[in-house]
Design an enzyme around this catalytic site. Structure first.
Site, PDB file in Angstrom:
ATOM      1  N   HIS A   7      -5.525   0.529   4.263  1.00  0.00           N
ATOM      2  CA  HIS A   7      -6.932   0.702   3.893  1.00  0.00           C
ATOM      3  C   HIS A   7      -7.727  -0.577   4.118  1.00  0.00           C
ATOM      4  O   HIS A   7      -7.157  -1.657   4.257  1.00  0.00           O
ATOM      5  CB  HIS A   7      -7.113   1.173   2.446  1.00  0.00           C
ATOM      6  N   HIS A  79     -10.897  -6.937   1.249  1.00  0.00           N
ATOM      7  CA  HIS A  79      -9.564  -7.179   1.811  1.00  0.00           C
ATOM      8  C   HIS A  79      -9.159  -6.035   2.733  1.00  0.00           C
ATOM      9  O   HIS A  79      -9.782  -4.979   2.751  1.00  0.00           O
ATOM     10  CB  HIS A  79      -8.508  -7.388   0.713  1.00  0.00           C
ATOM     11  N   GLU A 130      -3.684  -7.640   1.872  1.00  0.00           N
ATOM     12  CA  GLU A 130      -2.774  -6.979   0.923  1.00  0.00           C
ATOM     13  C   GLU A 130      -1.678  -6.323   1.748  1.00  0.00           C
ATOM     14  O   GLU A 130      -1.948  -5.786   2.830  1.00  0.00           O
ATOM     15  CB  GLU A 130      -3.565  -5.910   0.144  1.00  0.00           C
TER      16      GLU A 130
HETATM   17 CO    CO Z   1      -6.345  -2.655  -1.722  1.00  0.00          CO
END
Ligand code: CO
Length: 134
Positions: A7, A79, A130
């Site tokens: 994502h 992020h 991440e």
């Molecule tokens: Co995230």
């Protein structure tokens, strides 16, 4: 070791409101709001055919994204998240290559019920990264 783009996260003041335009204008699938107190955020996911957009909203002033929202009043990309097949192996290899893992380096359970870690933006061209166990 690097899997698909899981994502892209956009930090906003109101995650449900931010996601709404994706549902209304693009007809995208929008998740319910999920509070993640351990991460200090509320998340709403927009599901796309090849990845997701994660809207994150701070919970309280101690939230790790509160300062980001102060600096980016209209919201902003916060992020990007990549899948990895084995988060411990990925972490150890990243550390061996000189990348910095944020926090104590122990994976926490993220928005999808899977272990996640965050990597220092200075080691990734200014982008907070991440990684999520696929
Ligand atoms: Co995230």
């Amino acid at each position: 070791m690097l899997g698909r783009l899981n994502h892209v996260a956009i930090a906003v003041r109101d995650a449900e409101k931010a996601a709404k335009i994706y549902g209304a204008a693009f007809g995208a699938e929008i998740s319910a709001a999920v509070p993640l107190p351990e991460h200090g955020v509320i998340t709403v996911f927009v599901t796309l055919p090849n990845t997701k957009i994660e809207f994150i909203q701070p919970i309280g002033e101690a939230s790790p994204i509160s300062k980001f929202i102060e600096r980016n009043a209209d919201g902003g990309i916060h992020h990007i998240c990549y899948d990895v097949p084995d988060i411990i192996a990925a972490r150890d290899r990243l550390i061996a290559e000189g990348a910095r893992v944020l926090g104590d380096g122990v994976p926490r359970i993220g928005a999808h019920g899977k272990p996640v870690l965050f990597l220092h933006p200075k080691d990734f061209s200014g982008a907070l990264v991440e990684i999520e166990q696929a």
